[in-house]
Every structure is written in structure tokens, then in C-alpha cells.
Design a protein around this motif. Structure first.
Motif, PDB file in Angstrom:
ATOM      1  N   ALA A  72      61.698 -46.272  62.119  1.00  0.00           N
ATOM      2  CA  ALA A  72      61.988 -45.947  63.517  1.00  0.00           C
ATOM      3  C   ALA A  72      63.408 -46.394  63.887  1.00  0.00           C
ATOM      4  O   ALA A  72      64.129 -45.671  64.581  1.00  0.00           O
ATOM      5  N   LEU A  73      63.812 -47.556  63.394  1.00  0.00           N
ATOM      6  CA  LEU A  73      65.165 -48.048  63.649  1.00  0.00           C
ATOM      7  C   LEU A  73      66.210 -47.143  62.992  1.00  0.00           C
ATOM      8  O   LEU A  73      67.220 -46.790  63.619  1.00  0.00           O
ATOM      9  N   TRP A  76      66.576 -43.956  64.923  1.00  0.00           N
ATOM     10  CA  TRP A  76      67.365 -44.176  66.131  1.00  0.00           C
ATOM     11  C   TRP A  76      68.855 -44.284  65.804  1.00  0.00           C
ATOM     12  O   TRP A  76      69.693 -43.628  66.428  1.00  0.00           O
ATOM     13  N   GLY A  80      69.803 -40.410  65.684  1.00  0.00           N
ATOM     14  CA  GLY A  80      69.893 -40.327  67.131  1.00  0.00           C
ATOM     15  C   GLY A  80      68.573 -40.043  67.826  1.00  0.00           C
ATOM     16  O   GLY A  80      68.555 -39.509  68.937  1.00  0.00           O
ATOM     17  N   GLN A  81      67.473 -40.391  67.185  1.00  0.00           N
ATOM     18  CA  GLN A  81      66.155 -40.156  67.776  1.00  0.00           C
ATOM     19  C   GLN A  81      65.851 -41.279  68.763  1.00  0.00           C
ATOM     20  O   GLN A  81      66.028 -42.460  68.456  1.00  0.00           O
ATOM     21  N   SER A  82      65.405 -40.899  69.945  1.00  0.00           N
ATOM     22  CA  SER A  82      65.180 -41.899  70.980  1.00  0.00           C
ATOM     23  C   SER A  82      63.783 -42.514  70.861  1.00  0.00           C
ATOM     24  O   SER A  82      62.856 -41.911  70.335  1.00  0.00           O
ATOM     25  N   LEU A  83      63.685 -43.731  71.340  1.00  0.00           N
ATOM     26  CA  LEU A  83      62.410 -44.439  71.415  1.00  0.00           C
ATOM     27  C   LEU A  83      62.158 -44.784  72.880  1.00  0.00           C
ATOM     28  O   LEU A  83      62.982 -45.437  73.514  1.00  0.00           O
ATOM     29  N   ASP A  84      61.020 -44.322  73.406  1.00  0.00           N
ATOM     30  CA  ASP A  84      60.702 -44.673  74.787  1.00  0.00           C
ATOM     31  C   ASP A  84      59.985 -46.027  74.804  1.00  0.00           C
ATOM     32  O   ASP A  84      59.722 -46.631  73.770  1.00  0.00           O
TER      33      ASP A  84
END
Length: 110
Positions: A72-73, A76, A80-84
Motif C-alpha cells: 500500500a505504501l 501511494w 500515486g494511489q491514494s489511501l483514504d
């Protein structure tokens, strides 16, 4: 204590391989595809060595939990994938679970 080094290598190799899956574009790009295959090969070999010492449930929980958080890190930072907020909270709970296993469980061989 050597099993912790093998576990770390297994985790890093798995994170590299999983992250390269996106760049491999369905195994249509040769170099990222090769990285996927080599990374998973190293990861599974090292995990199999770890299983000589650690129980399979504990080893897999640590391997997959830390791997999920690191992927996940990487998603991101690299893609450029966002984490809500719920995603961040869930990842925090996974990391907390790994810490609890390592600090409080008598199942983990130290």
C-alpha cells in the motif's frame, strides 16, 4: 534469529514482485515480468526456510500483514494511489496485529 532475516527478505521480495505486477501489464512487458517471477521465487523460498522455525500461521500473518502495508505504501509513493482514512486505519490495525504477535504471543519463536 536467522529466521527473522529470511522473513525480512521474503517480505521485501514479495513487495517488489507484487509492485512489479502493475508494471508488467499482464505479463506483456518482459523485464517487469521477470522481476515478478524472480521476486516471488525468492519470497517463497525464504518463507519456506522461515517455516522450519516459526509456526505457519504466525509466519504467514507477519509476512502477509507487513507485505500488505508495504505494498500500500509503494502504491501511494510509486503509483500515486491514494489511501483514504478507512484504508489507513485498516493498515494500522494490520500493523498492530503484527506487533501484538511479536511482542505478546508465546507462539512466536524468539
Amino acid at each position: 534469529m536467522q529466521h527473522w532475516l529470511y522473513l525480512a527478505v521474503a517480505i521485501v521480495s514479495e513487495v517488489i514482485a507484487t509492485s512489479a505486477l502493475k508494471a508488467a501489464e499482464g505479463f506483456t512487458r518482459p523485464w517487469p515480468s521477470l522481476l515478478v517471477v524472480i521476486g516471488y521465487g525468492i519470497a517463497f523460498y525464504c518463507l519456506s526456510v522461515v517455516l522450519r522455525t516459526l509456526p505457519v500461521g504466525v509466519a504467514y500473518a507477519i509476512w502477509s500483514g507487513v507485505g500488505v502495508a508495504l505494498v500500500a505504501l509503494v502504491g501511494w509513493l510509486v503509483y500515486g494511489q491514494s489511501l483514504d482514512l478507512p484504508a489507513i486505519l485498516g493498515l494500522g490495525l494490520i500493523v498492530a496485529g503484527v506487533v501484538i504477535l511479536n511482542v505478546f504471543s508465546n507462539t512466536v519463536a524468539h
